[in-house]
Design an enzyme around this catalytic site. Structure first.
Site, PDB file in Angstrom:
ATOM      1  N   LYS A  51       0.817  -1.216   0.000  1.00  0.00           N
ATOM      2  CA  LYS A  51       0.000   0.000   0.000  1.00  0.00           C
ATOM      3  C   LYS A  51       0.855   1.273   0.000  1.00  0.00           C
ATOM      4  O   LYS A  51       0.414   2.326  -0.437  1.00  0.00           O
ATOM      5  CB  LYS A  51      -0.974  -0.012   1.163  1.00  0.00           C
ATOM      6  CG  LYS A  51      -1.934  -1.201   1.051  1.00  0.00           C
ATOM      7  CD  LYS A  51      -3.271  -0.970   1.666  1.00  0.00           C
ATOM      8  CE  LYS A  51      -4.300  -2.010   1.241  1.00  0.00           C
ATOM      9  NZ  LYS A  51      -3.941  -3.407   1.557  1.00  0.00           N
TER      10      LYS A  51
HETATM   11  C1  LIG Z   1      -4.539  -4.521   0.979  1.00  0.00           C
HETATM   12  C2  LIG Z   1      -3.789  -5.795   0.888  1.00  0.00           C
HETATM   13  C3  LIG Z   1      -4.122  -6.809  -0.030  1.00  0.00           C
HETATM   14  C4  LIG Z   1      -5.331  -6.715  -0.934  1.00  0.00           C
HETATM   15  O1  LIG Z   1      -5.185  -5.749  -1.948  1.00  0.00           O
HETATM   16  P1  LIG Z   1      -6.458  -5.219  -2.758  1.00  0.00           P
HETATM   17  O2  LIG Z   1      -5.983  -4.085  -3.570  1.00  0.00           O
HETATM   18  O3  LIG Z   1      -7.467  -4.819  -1.714  1.00  0.00           O
HETATM   19  O4  LIG Z   1      -6.963  -6.362  -3.584  1.00  0.00           O
HETATM   20  C5  LIG Z   1      -3.324  -7.936  -0.092  1.00  0.00           C
HETATM   21  N1  LIG Z   1      -2.258  -8.085   0.722  1.00  0.00           N
HETATM   22  C6  LIG Z   1      -1.898  -7.137   1.629  1.00  0.00           C
HETATM   23  C7  LIG Z   1      -0.737  -7.384   2.509  1.00  0.00           C
HETATM   24  C8  LIG Z   1      -2.641  -5.966   1.745  1.00  0.00           C
HETATM   25  O5  LIG Z   1      -2.292  -5.028   2.647  1.00  0.00           O
END
Ligand SMILES: *Cc1c(COP(=O)(O)O)cnc(C)c1O
Length: 477
Positions: A122
């Site tokens: 993120k």
């Molecule tokens: C947010 C997240 C996901 C999922 O990603 P999306 O964009 O919501 O599909 C997967 N793995 C981790 C570690 C995350 O923080």
């Protein structure tokens, strides 16, 4: 470049006009009016670019020079994607690569996206968003109060991206005593004046409902300039497109070579960026959606039925950042799947928005899913534990539980001669307990994060009370 809504009833706006907002006024999500196309010659030229140059090559096609002057855009990108910010690479990898690839075996790679400050992918988008927000707010003389709810990863990424930023305050609600010790320490140890951590005496959904209630009070929202950085934000998707290019170029020498990506998925934001990269002409063969036990997306890609579930039917798993049963970005893909027919999306989501579901099998639209390269799979706790042990034994690499979901599903979908990249969405240090369960030992932690849990922590504990959060915002702005 203008942005239109998936529900077809909102005016077209520029990138900076949609940057600070969430949903379009008609309830839809924003997408480019048409996808910019990258030719063979473009891709060829991109082979010589570093991450910052690649990011500019992609984003400058999504943001007009008249909207954000491209010299400014380049400066924002240069500031964001630096080796100092994305420092937590594995031994032997170069932080200059920003998203380095790690070869596991012939035609099987990890694309490391989790080297930023909060050890999850993120940061890739949120860091850019922080710098874009500051730039746009300064230029227009505005301020914003970001209000959000988190179960762990989004909140920390947002806070590390926005800390110390001019014109921005962050009010982040999290469920009291329900995040991992590491996640709690990451967020609550921040002492910046513009960061407010609020621990809500309830579960994540209670915190989320408080945010929704405040956002639905339109007068309050306008007066206190409440903003959002949730996963439907277009700026986040745009930033995520870049690393698909980076990963593709890292493992190929020739544009005729196709590759596949496996993406651990929850809200469909990450893999949606892969879909858009493919639509822009990146030679992607397949996009493989990997879910955990919360397999709403896997069900759709196998049957054509999209049936979001309520919180009572959303399981708490050992890959908690994927514990989502309503994939908010999925609407963007369906818009393309049904031939960009906003009326059609509107009627499909009339059902979904009222707790319902839809089935695309009968209409023939579902047959087109394979044209878009999508396939899927799911995994469970036992699979994850087994995968973490296997990755350690066979490749000498410790992976986190979300990446383990991805690797498990990737191995089920490999094709001879097509390199497979598995997106690494978090580092194992972030989910220590699960790694200890799988391997009997704690994962390595970056030296600079040693003792994180011992730092002084600041947070405000609050009941599940909409008036209390409103009063808190009023008192702190
Ligand atoms: C947010 C997240 C996901 C999922 O990603 P999306 O964009 O919501 O599909 C997967 N793995 C981790 C570690 C995350 O923080």
């Amino acid at each position: 470049m203008k942005y239109i809504s998936t529900r077809g009833q909102s005016p077209a706006l520029t990138f900076s006009e949609i940057l600070l907002g969430g949903l379009a006024p008609d309830g839809g999500l924003y997408l480019p009016e048409q996808y910019p196309q990258f030719s063979d010659a473009d891709l060829h030229a991109m082979r010589r670019m570093n991450y910052r140059q690649l990011a500019f090559a992609v984003l400058s096609r999504l943001v007009d020079d008249s909207d954000i002057p491209h010299t400014d855009l380049q400066a924002i990108i240069d500031k964001t994607y630096s080796a100092e910010v994305y420092q937590y690479v594995r031994a032997g990898q170069s932080a200059e690569d920003i998203t380095p690839t790690l070869k596991l075996e012939e035609d099987l790679y990890l694309l490391s996206l989790s080297n930023g400050p909060t050890l999850a992918f993120k940061d890739m988008a949120m860091q850019l968003l922080g710098n874009l927000f500051e730039y746009v707010l300064r230029k227009t003389g505005q301020t914003t109060n970001i209000l959000g709810a988190t179960s762990g990863d989004t909140g920390s990424a947002a806070e590390y991206a926005m800390r110390g930023k001019q014109g921005v305050r962050v009010f982040m609600l999290s469920p009291y005593q329900k995040m991992s010790r590491f996640q709690t320490a990451q967020m609550f140890s921040l002492q910046d004046d513009n960061i407010f951590n609020i621990a809500v005496k309830g579960v994540f959904d209670d915190a989320q409902d408080m945010v929704k209630a405040v956002s639905n009070d339109h007068a309050f929202k306008a007066q206190y300039k409440i903003g959002a950085v949730n996963s439907i934000n277009w700026g986040r998707i745009a930033a995520q497109i870049v690393y698909y290019f980076k990963g593709y170029l890292a493992v190929t020498t020739d544009n005729r070579q196709k590759v596949s990506f496996t993406v651990p998925s929850g809200n469909f934001g990450n893999v949606c960026a892969g879909h858009i990269a493919r639509m822009m002409g990146l030679p992607i063969d397949r996009l493989i959606v990997a879910t955990n036990e919360n397999d709403v997306l896997d069900e759709f890609f196998n049957t054509g039925l999209y049936a979001p579930r309520g919180s009572a039917n959303t399981y708490h798993t050992s890959s908690p950042s994927m514990d989502i049963s309503k994939a908010s970005n999925f609407e963007r893909f369906v818009y393309d799947l049904v031939g960009r027919d906003g009326g059609r999306v509107r009627s499909l989501w009339t059902a979904v928005d009222h707790g319902g579901k839809f089935d695309l099998k009968a209409s023939g639209d579902f047959d087109k899913v394979t044209d878009f390269g999508f396939v899927s799979g799911h995994s469970n706790h036992a699979n994850r534990m087994q995968m973490i042990r296997a990755a350690k034994a066979q490749y000498g690499v410790t992976i986190d539980t979300h990446t383990a979901d991805g690797l498990k599903v990737a191995l089920e979908h490999r094709q001879p001669g097509v390199p497979m990249l598995v997106l690494e969405t978090a580092l194992p240090a972030k989910f220590e307990d699960a790694i200890i369960e799988a391997l009997g030992e704690a994962p390595e932690r970056p030296a600079s994060l040693a003792g994180l849990e011992d730092l002084p922590q600041t947070s405000t504990v609050m009941d599940v009370d909409v008036d209390a959060i409103k009063a808190f915002i009023v008192a702190n702005t």
